[in-house]
Design a protein around this motif. Structure first.
Motif, PDB file in Angstrom:
ATOM      1  N   ASN A 143      21.674  30.007 -79.087  1.00 46.61           N
ATOM      2  CA  ASN A 143      23.134  30.002 -79.205  1.00 46.61           C
ATOM      3  C   ASN A 143      23.716  29.342 -77.954  1.00 46.61           C
ATOM      4  OD1 ASN A 143      25.861  30.530 -79.440  1.00 46.61           O
ATOM      5  ND2 ASN A 143      25.686  32.757 -79.275  1.00 46.61           N
ATOM      6  N   ALA A 144      24.092  28.062 -78.091  1.00 50.01           N
ATOM      7  CA  ALA A 144      24.693  27.310 -76.976  1.00 50.01           C
ATOM      8  C   ALA A 144      26.073  26.830 -77.415  1.00 50.01           C
ATOM      9  CB  ALA A 144      23.799  26.134 -76.594  1.00 50.01           C
ATOM     10  N   ALA A 145      26.801  27.742 -78.084  1.00 51.41           N
ATOM     11  CA  ALA A 145      28.071  27.358 -78.716  1.00 51.41           C
ATOM     12  C   ALA A 145      29.271  27.527 -77.789  1.00 51.41           C
ATOM     13  CB  ALA A 145      28.264  28.134 -80.013  1.00 51.41           C
ATOM     14  N   GLY A 146      29.044  27.691 -76.489  1.00 47.16           N
ATOM     15  CA  GLY A 146      30.130  27.682 -75.507  1.00 47.16           C
ATOM     16  C   GLY A 146      31.217  28.688 -75.819  1.00 47.16           C
ATOM     17  N   VAL A 166      37.568  26.550 -72.020  1.00 49.34           N
ATOM     18  CA  VAL A 166      36.401  26.913 -71.217  1.00 49.34           C
ATOM     19  C   VAL A 166      35.830  28.219 -71.752  1.00 49.34           C
ATOM     20  CG1 VAL A 166      37.718  28.181 -69.441  1.00 49.34           C
ATOM     21  CG2 VAL A 166      35.498  27.219 -68.866  1.00 49.34           C
ATOM     22  N   ASN A 167      34.508  28.338 -71.693  1.00 50.33           N
ATOM     23  CA  ASN A 167      33.856  29.589 -72.088  1.00 50.33           C
ATOM     24  C   ASN A 167      33.962  30.584 -70.926  1.00 50.33           C
ATOM     25  OD1 ASN A 167      32.208  27.728 -70.691  1.00 50.33           O
ATOM     26  ND2 ASN A 167      30.338  28.729 -71.315  1.00 50.33           N
ATOM     27  N   GLY A 168      34.587  31.724 -71.164  1.00 46.19           N
ATOM     28  CA  GLY A 168      34.800  32.686 -70.078  1.00 46.19           C
ATOM     29  C   GLY A 168      34.286  34.073 -70.425  1.00 46.19           C
TER      30      GLY A 168
HETATM   31  C1  LIG Z   1      39.146  21.755 -68.396  1.00 44.95           C
HETATM   32  C2  LIG Z   1      37.849  22.321 -67.919  1.00 44.95           C
HETATM   33  C3  LIG Z   1      37.392  22.055 -66.621  1.00 44.95           C
HETATM   34  C4  LIG Z   1      36.180  22.564 -66.191  1.00 44.95           C
HETATM   35  N1  LIG Z   1      35.708  22.185 -64.973  1.00 44.95           N
HETATM   36  C5  LIG Z   1      34.446  22.540 -64.602  1.00 44.95           C
HETATM   37  C6  LIG Z   1      33.896  22.044 -63.405  1.00 44.95           C
HETATM   38  O1  LIG Z   1      34.505  21.245 -62.703  1.00 44.95           O
HETATM   39  N2  LIG Z   1      32.632  22.446 -63.051  1.00 44.95           N
HETATM   40  C7  LIG Z   1      31.917  23.318 -63.839  1.00 44.95           C
HETATM   41  O2  LIG Z   1      30.806  23.683 -63.446  1.00 44.95           O
HETATM   42  N3  LIG Z   1      32.409  23.772 -65.007  1.00 44.95           N
HETATM   43  C8  LIG Z   1      33.635  23.394 -65.415  1.00 44.95           C
HETATM   44  N4  LIG Z   1      34.140  23.826 -66.603  1.00 44.95           N
HETATM   45  C9  LIG Z   1      33.314  24.702 -67.436  1.00 44.95           C
HETATM   46  C10 LIG Z   1      32.217  23.929 -68.155  1.00 44.95           C
HETATM   47  O3  LIG Z   1      32.730  22.720 -68.669  1.00 44.95           O
HETATM   48  C11 LIG Z   1      31.639  24.763 -69.293  1.00 44.95           C
HETATM   49  O4  LIG Z   1      31.307  26.052 -68.807  1.00 44.95           O
HETATM   50  C12 LIG Z   1      30.372  24.104 -69.844  1.00 44.95           C
HETATM   51  O5  LIG Z   1      30.612  22.760 -70.166  1.00 44.95           O
HETATM   52  C13 LIG Z   1      29.869  24.854 -71.067  1.00 44.95           C
HETATM   53  O6  LIG Z   1      28.842  24.094 -71.654  1.00 44.95           O
HETATM   54  P1  LIG Z   1      28.211  24.548 -73.022  1.00 44.95           P
HETATM   55  O7  LIG Z   1      27.190  23.531 -73.400  1.00 44.95           O
HETATM   56  O8  LIG Z   1      27.774  25.959 -72.879  1.00 44.95           O
HETATM   57  O9  LIG Z   1      29.433  24.594 -74.046  1.00 44.95           O
HETATM   58  P2  LIG Z   1      30.326  23.421 -74.702  1.00 44.95           P
HETATM   59  O10 LIG Z   1      30.361  22.204 -73.897  1.00 44.95           O
HETATM   60  O11 LIG Z   1      31.614  24.072 -75.048  1.00 44.95           O
HETATM   61  O12 LIG Z   1      29.526  23.095 -76.011  1.00 44.95           O
HETATM   62  C14 LIG Z   1      29.449  24.016 -77.077  1.00 44.95           C
HETATM   63  C15 LIG Z   1      29.349  23.201 -78.348  1.00 44.95           C
HETATM   64  O13 LIG Z   1      29.097  24.103 -79.417  1.00 44.95           O
HETATM   65  C16 LIG Z   1      29.733  23.586 -80.555  1.00 44.95           C
HETATM   66  N5  LIG Z   1      29.904  24.659 -81.535  1.00 44.95           N
HETATM   67  C17 LIG Z   1      30.676  25.769 -81.415  1.00 44.95           C
HETATM   68  N6  LIG Z   1      30.588  26.507 -82.530  1.00 44.95           N
HETATM   69  C18 LIG Z   1      29.741  25.867 -83.377  1.00 44.95           C
HETATM   70  C19 LIG Z   1      29.274  26.124 -84.693  1.00 44.95           C
HETATM   71  N7  LIG Z   1      29.660  27.208 -85.369  1.00 44.95           N
HETATM   72  N8  LIG Z   1      28.430  25.245 -85.255  1.00 44.95           N
HETATM   73  C20 LIG Z   1      28.004  24.135 -84.568  1.00 44.95           C
HETATM   74  N9  LIG Z   1      28.437  23.843 -83.335  1.00 44.95           N
HETATM   75  C21 LIG Z   1      29.296  24.690 -82.730  1.00 44.95           C
HETATM   76  C22 LIG Z   1      31.067  23.053 -80.023  1.00 44.95           C
HETATM   77  O14 LIG Z   1      31.626  22.096 -80.911  1.00 44.95           O
HETATM   78  C23 LIG Z   1      30.636  22.468 -78.686  1.00 44.95           C
HETATM   79  O15 LIG Z   1      30.393  21.085 -78.744  1.00 44.95           O
HETATM   80  C24 LIG Z   1      35.387  23.368 -67.056  1.00 44.95           C
HETATM   81  C25 LIG Z   1      35.837  23.634 -68.357  1.00 44.95           C
HETATM   82  C26 LIG Z   1      37.049  23.115 -68.786  1.00 44.95           C
HETATM   83  C27 LIG Z   1      37.493  23.401 -70.199  1.00 44.95           C
END
Ligand SMILES: Cc1cc2nc3c(=O)[nH]c(=O)nc-3n(C[C@H](O)[C@H](O)[C@H](O)COP(=O)(O)OP(=O)(O)OC[C@H]3O[C@@H](n4cnc5c(N)ncnc54)[C@H](O)[C@@H]3O)c2cc1C
Length: 380
Positions: A213-216, A320-322
């Motif tokens: 589960n990497a759905a952010g 952002v995922n929090g």
């Molecule tokens: C504006 C902003 C600025 C930030 N700045 C920073 C920074 O400077 N430095 C830092 O370290 N972090 C920063 N962050 C936080 C960081 O970007 C995130 O914590 C990180 O990118 C999360 O990565 P991820 O792969 O877990 O999730 P995401 O990049 O959110 O990817 C999750 C993916 O899952 C997909 N998904 C969701 N549900 C489903 C489903 N049911 N079926 C299929 N796919 C699905 C989504 O479409 C998405 O593409 C920032 C975040 C934001 C929003």
């Protein structure tokens, strides 16, 4: 896709999902990544590109020293992630805009300076070194700062990367390693069956042994599909970029006077953020919040006065995922064996490489390379 199978299904094509897919494919696993939209189109492609290590000052002030000590294992985790960032461009053979030239937090009052010193003490307990600099030393290292600064902290290992370069390079590398990727395919349900799971999507079903589960920011919805409540949700943020300017700011810059992350990227543009909220419109769309824009620009220009002469060009928003206490949700689901949650909140871009390493090892049935007790909310 109508009916397929894969040893491991990864839900989400952000930094964590793509990196996990690549690592698993490199190990020879049969892996399929399912992404609801485009790869890297959510937080991983829209973040500010800061590679953080130190405890974030606004949270230190808001939550206090006990919280900061409990966050200690996350600092160790981030430090390991930064080491992986340092090697990533060479590993992928791609320019990712990675520059680990240090992060500076600037203080304007004695009270702020005292808090920076206290924060550095807790960082040192967790194995993260932050130098405390007086006014002269700070201005010598960072002459672009306002003459009103009285000192600050310097964390040598921090820096930046370009999110617009990182996720496409990771996607290419994952495919090259043999991962299958389905975009514009949303996971809508997960059913447990003999020996594994069936992942139901908008384009068909995939039978699999293990799920990552990497759905952010939407990961709680994946949790709900397997009957697990995950204390993670989406918070709307905004970031602004200026027109290109002459090279001025080599560091990642923070301020103790207000929320700020500031860096100058390769084309000279300054990316300005720091956790300022965007506004949610009816229907879930995000728009820039004018109050946040003014506040963010104000702190930035107070910290680096040269910004008063540089035009802001564009602001953007993303979820952002929090998690409430900033700790990650990392590990195998206690109620649903075979499902691994790979969720590092708030600074998940910085933590992405290490989050993916842990997720890949667990998905392969190996032990986690780091202790998850004390780190992950799943292991309390
Ligand atoms: C504006 C902003 C600025 C930030 N700045 C920073 C920074 O400077 N430095 C830092 O370290 N972090 C920063 N962050 C936080 C960081 O970007 C995130 O914590 C990180 O990118 C999360 O990565 P991820 O792969 O877990 O999730 P995401 O990049 O959110 O990817 C999750 C993916 O899952 C997909 N998904 C969701 N549900 C489903 C489903 N049911 N079926 C299929 N796919 C699905 C989504 O479409 C998405 O593409 C920032 C975040 C934001 C929003």
């Amino acid at each position: 896709m109508t009916r397929e199978s894969a040893d491991i299904v990864i839900i989400g094509g952000g930094i964590v999902g793509l990196m996990t897919a690549r690592l698993l494919a490199l190990e020879g696993a049969d892996v399929m990544l399912i992404e609801a939209g485009d790869l890297g189109a959510e937080a991983s492609g829209a973040n500010a590109g800061s590679i953080h290590l130190q405890i974030q000052y606004p949270e230190f002030v808001a939550y206090g020293e006990d919280w900061a000590r409990a966050y200690g294992p996350c600092l160790g985790f981030l430090k390991q992630s930064l080491a992986l960032w340092a090697n990533l461009p060479e590993e992928l053979g791609a320019d990712l805009g990675v520059k680990l030239t240090g992060g500076i937090i600037a203080a304007r009052t004695d009270a702020q300076m005292d808090l920076i010193v206290a924060k550095a003490g807790i960082e040192a307990e967790a194995g993260v070194e932050t130098e405390i600099l007086g006014r002269e030393d700070l201005l010598q290292s960072a002459p672009y700062l306002s003459p009103e600064v009285i000192g600050g902290g310097y964390c040598r290992l921090e820096g930046k990367a370009n999110p617009l370069q990182v996720t496409p390079a990771l996607a290419r590398a994952a495919v090259h390693a043999g991962a299958r990727i389905a975009t514009h395919t949303r996971v809508s349900d997960i059913a447990s069956v003999q020996g594994g799971h069936v992942v139901v999507t908008t384009c068909g079903e995939v039978r699999t042994g293990r799920i990552v589960n990497a759905a952010g920011a939407a990961a709680d919805r994946i949790g709900a599909m397997i009957g697990t409540t995950l204390d993670i949700s989406g918070y709307p943020l905004q970031v602004t970029v200026t027109e290109p300017a002459a090279a001025l700011i080599p560091h990642l810059v923070y301020s103790a006077a207000g929320k700020l992350s500031l860096k100058q990227v390769a084309n000279g543009g300054c990316v300005i953020g720091g956790g300022w909220p965007a506004r949610e419109r009816a229907g879930g769309m995000l728009v820039t919040d004018p109050g946040s824009l003014a506040g963010n620009m104000g702190v930035a220009a107070e910290t680096v006065p040269a910004l008063l002469r540089i035009r802001a060009l564009r602001s953007w928003t993303a979820w952002v995922n929090g998690t409430p206490d900033w700790r990650p949700i990392l590990g195998e689901d206690p109620n649903c064996p075979g499902v691994i949650h790979a969720l590092f909140p708030w600074v998940g871009f910085s933590a992405g490489p290490m989050t993916a390493r842990v997720a890949a090892d667990l998905a392969l049935g190996h032990p986690s390379p780091v202790a998850l007790v004390g780190l992950s909310l799943l292991c309390d």
